[in-house]
Every structure is written in C-alpha cells, then in structure tokens.
Design an enzyme around this catalytic site. Structure first.
Site, PDB file in Angstrom:
ATOM      1  N   HIS A  60     -12.719   3.794   9.985  1.00  8.56           N
ATOM      2  CA  HIS A  60     -12.019   2.634   9.424  1.00  8.56           C
ATOM      3  C   HIS A  60     -12.578   2.290   8.039  1.00  8.56           C
ATOM      4  O   HIS A  60     -12.972   1.153   7.764  1.00  8.56           O
ATOM      5  CB  HIS A  60     -12.129   1.432  10.356  1.00  8.56           C
ATOM      6  CG  HIS A  60     -11.004   0.448  10.177  1.00  8.56           C
ATOM      7  ND1 HIS A  60     -10.428  -0.229  11.219  1.00  8.56           N
ATOM      8  CD2 HIS A  60     -10.338   0.027   9.069  1.00  8.56           C
ATOM      9  CE1 HIS A  60      -9.470  -1.016  10.778  1.00  8.56           C
ATOM     10  NE2 HIS A  60      -9.401  -0.872   9.464  1.00  8.56           N
ATOM     11  N   ILE A  61     -12.534   3.272   7.173  1.00  5.33           N
ATOM     12  CA  ILE A  61     -13.164   3.145   5.866  1.00  5.33           C
ATOM     13  C   ILE A  61     -12.181   3.375   4.716  1.00  5.33           C
ATOM     14  O   ILE A  61     -12.557   3.296   3.538  1.00  5.33           O
ATOM     15  CB  ILE A  61     -14.349   4.153   5.766  1.00  5.33           C
ATOM     16  CG1 ILE A  61     -15.382   3.717   4.721  1.00  5.33           C
ATOM     17  CG2 ILE A  61     -13.850   5.575   5.510  1.00  5.33           C
ATOM     18  CD1 ILE A  61     -16.184   2.518   5.138  1.00  5.33           C
ATOM     19  N   ASP A  66      11.610   1.500   6.879  1.00  5.80           N
ATOM     20  CA  ASP A  66      11.097   0.150   7.072  1.00  5.80           C
ATOM     21  C   ASP A  66      12.274  -0.787   7.303  1.00  5.80           C
ATOM     22  O   ASP A  66      12.948  -1.196   6.356  1.00  5.80           O
ATOM     23  CB  ASP A  66      10.283  -0.312   5.859  1.00  5.80           C
ATOM     24  CG  ASP A  66       9.468  -1.571   6.158  1.00  5.80           C
ATOM     25  OD1 ASP A  66       9.942  -2.386   6.974  1.00  5.80           O
ATOM     26  OD2 ASP A  66       8.379  -1.724   5.582  1.00  5.80           O
ATOM     27  N   ALA A  72      -3.607   2.853   8.944  1.00  5.45           N
ATOM     28  CA  ALA A  72      -3.042   1.513   9.157  1.00  5.45           C
ATOM     29  C   ALA A  72      -3.751   0.831  10.320  1.00  5.45           C
ATOM     30  O   ALA A  72      -4.749   0.136  10.118  1.00  5.45           O
ATOM     31  CB  ALA A  72      -1.537   1.622   9.396  1.00  5.45           C
ATOM     32  N   ASP A 117      -8.085   7.233  10.417  1.00  2.00           N
ATOM     33  CA  ASP A 117      -9.148   6.329   9.972  1.00  2.00           C
ATOM     34  C   ASP A 117      -9.280   5.138  10.911  1.00  2.00           C
ATOM     35  O   ASP A 117     -10.230   4.373  10.800  1.00  2.00           O
ATOM     36  CB  ASP A 117      -8.837   5.830   8.551  1.00  2.00           C
ATOM     37  CG  ASP A 117      -9.948   4.966   7.981  1.00  2.00           C
ATOM     38  OD1 ASP A 117     -11.104   5.442   7.954  1.00  2.00           O
ATOM     39  OD2 ASP A 117      -9.675   3.823   7.592  1.00  2.00           O
ATOM     40  N   ILE A 123       0.839  -1.206   0.000  1.00  2.38           N
ATOM     41  CA  ILE A 123       0.000   0.000   0.000  1.00  2.38           C
ATOM     42  C   ILE A 123       0.869   1.249   0.000  1.00  2.38           C
ATOM     43  O   ILE A 123       0.577   2.229  -0.700  1.00  2.38           O
ATOM     44  CB  ILE A 123      -0.959  -0.017   1.200  1.00  2.38           C
ATOM     45  CG1 ILE A 123      -1.960  -1.170   1.054  1.00  2.38           C
ATOM     46  CG2 ILE A 123      -1.695   1.314   1.325  1.00  2.38           C
ATOM     47  CD1 ILE A 123      -2.869  -1.366   2.252  1.00  2.38           C
ATOM     48  N   GLU A 159     -12.006   0.278  18.670  1.00  2.00           N
ATOM     49  CA  GLU A 159     -13.024   0.472  17.637  1.00  2.00           C
ATOM     50  C   GLU A 159     -14.247  -0.386  17.919  1.00  2.00           C
ATOM     51  O   GLU A 159     -14.098  -1.525  18.360  1.00  2.00           O
ATOM     52  CB  GLU A 159     -12.441   0.123  16.263  1.00  2.00           C
ATOM     53  CG  GLU A 159     -11.312   1.040  15.829  1.00  2.00           C
ATOM     54  CD  GLU A 159     -10.816   0.744  14.419  1.00  2.00           C
ATOM     55  OE1 GLU A 159     -11.399  -0.124  13.739  1.00  2.00           O
ATOM     56  OE2 GLU A 159      -9.843   1.383  13.995  1.00  2.00           O
TER      57      GLU A 159
END
Length: 312
Positions: free
Chosen positions: A283-284, A171, A232, A257, A152, A262
């Site tokens: 979370h969309i 990373d 993420a 997000d 992503i 949640e």
C-alpha cells in the site's frame, strides 16, 4: 492531553508546524496500540490518520471533543462518514496531493509487467542468459483500460498517452458529456472495458457496489495475456480468483498494492505463492518523498486553520 492526535506516519516538519499551534501527540505506531489510542482521544479535537486507523463509532465514542479528522490520503473507506456527519465532525482527505505518485506507480507497473524482463537478475548473474524467455511487449499501441475515471485515473491517462497507450475507461458516475471522454474512449459496461484492454487499472473506492467487482467471471473475460493493476482498494478484487488466473496462465501479470486485509498476513499471502509475473507492494503507490510532503502539508494546514477558527 493532546488536542491533536496523529496515529500514523506523517512528514515531521508538518507535524512540528501543528505542534506550534496546539498540544500534539505524534506516534506513528499508535494505530497498533488500541488501548493507548483510546486513552489519547479523551481531549482530542483533531485526529489525523492514514488508511489503517479505523474511525468507527467505537473509536468516536472515545473522542467526545473531536471536531476534525484529517486523512493523509484520499480513500475514506476506513472512516465512517455517516457517524462523523451525525456528530458534525469534518472529514478532510488530501485530495489531489498524491495523484502523481499513484499515476507513476500504475504506469511503471504496466511497463514492467508488459516487458517482463526485470525479474531476471539472479538468472543472468548465474549465467543462464534467458533472452528468449524475456522477450516482452511494448506499451505503444496497447489499450489501457481505466476502471473509474476520477482525478488519479485522468493523471494516469495523461502520462500513458505520451507513451503511446490507447486510453479507454468505464465509470457510470461520470456523465457522457464530461470532457474527460474526449481523450478516453468511453465503455458502457465493465465487461466491455476489461474484455478490450491490454492493461486494466483500477481507480475506484471500496463501496458495497465495487466490492468484488473484479470477480472470477470478469477475470475470465479479460484478454488472454492482459495485465491487471490495483492501486485503489484491495476488496475490489477477488484475490483467490486472480491468483488462479495467473497460475493458469490466463493473465499476463498483475500488480497489487492493496489487499482485502491489510497488512497482508503470511497466511493470506500464501495464495500468491508461485504466481508468475506478479508484483506485490505494501500500500505504497501514493507514498513518495514528494507526495508525503504534499499530503502532510495539506492536512497540517487544514488542521491549523481548524484549530485557529474553532479552538484557540
């Protein structure tokens, strides 16, 4: 009882295809009905979930015939992978199917937060005409810092590069010789990246190593006016520290997000009251009409193949 149990929303044509191959229980609200969910698992062979269904040992004990878990998305922190492996249960995420949706969300959030103009409709309609207060920033020439350089993040980098962003990343799991670093400036530490970026976007799973990695200290080390985007996992960010940084004017904005808990409750959400230039979504980021079709189709095909090979 159903051989396939689907506990959260899924594209209905894909559900119908599964139902042609095996008895299927589809209830998008089943995740919030623990007793009904436990009862439904008695004969379940394939379980299909999104991110809210907690596939833990207690749930697995209620599913003695379970052979496969399909994840309508890519994050696996709601699934006990060790417990599934111990039972020989195959776990299949929808790898790659929602990359574009998340990447577009990140880029859109970055542009909105940098420009800072799209929350002014009420003020303009009321006649205040706040032009000077809404002079924002361009994306071109800004540095987009990617924390995590997986699929992503690389799709995000591709789109961002076309808009003139400079791309940097951190990373430790991606080797220095990986081709991704030809287009992304590699940073050796998180602090180096977050201190240099105008926009920081998170692209890491939630693990013991990443939980709370965007701490008060990291936020304090970000460039003044920088923007943070988290599409993420919520536990990666210290939410209270982020709210403090926004209210103090230390950061230029944030888009969240995902949240540590949640759905976000009103009590937990209260910490974000009066935070300037803040975007909150439920979370969309990875869910669009198109990505829902791709994700659902991928998992449906895997489920049908599994049923044909192991059950029917």
């Amino acid at each position: 009882m159903a051989r396939v149990v689907i506990t959260e929303f899924m594209d209905e044509p894909a559900v119908a295809d599964i139902a042609r191959h095996a008895e299927t229980l589809y209830d998008p609200a089943l995740v919030d009905k623990p007793e009904a969910l436990a009862a439904a698992l008695a004969d379940c062979v394939v379980l299909i979930v999104r991110n809210r269904t907690q596939v833990r040992p207690a749930l697995l004990e209620r599913a003695p015939h379970l052979e496969m878990v399909g994840r309508l998305g890519v994050g696996l922190d709601n699934i006990d992978m060790d417990a599934c492996a111990a039972r020989g249960i195959a776990v299949h995420p929808a790898t790659g199917a929602n990359d574009l949706s998340v990447a577009e969300y990140v880029i859109t959030a970055a542009l909105v937060l940098l420009r800072g103009a799209w929350g002014a409709s009420a003020a303009v309609a009321a006649g205040s005409w706040p032009r000077n207060a809404l002079i924002g920033r361009e994306a071109a020439g800004k540095t987009l810092g990617l924390v995590g350089v997986g699929r992503i993040a690389r799709e995000t980098a591709r789109i961002a590069g076309a808009l003139g962003f400079r791309i940097a990343g951190f990373d430790p799991l991606v080797p220095a010789e990986d081709p991704a670093w030809t287009a992304i400036l590699r940073h050796e530490t998180l602090e180096s990246l977050t201190g240099a970026a105008d926009v920081v976007s998170l692209h890491v799973p939630l693990t013991p190593a990443t939980r709370g990695m965007i701490s008060a200290a990291v936020l304090a080390g970000m460039k003044p006016g920088a923007v943070l985007i988290n599409a993420a996992r919520g536990g990666v960010v210290d939410e209270a520290a982020l709210a403090f940084a926004l209210k103090a004017g230390r950061l230029g904005g944030a888009a969240l997000d995902v949240f540590d808990k949640e759905p976000l409750s009103a009590a937990d959400g209260a910490r974000f009251a009066d935070c300037p230039n803040l975007l909150l979504t439920p979370h969309i980021a990875g869910v669009t009409v198109e990505s829902n079709e791709r994700v659902s189709r991928l998992i449906a095909d895997l489920a049908i193949r599994h049923l044909a090979r192991h059950v029917l």
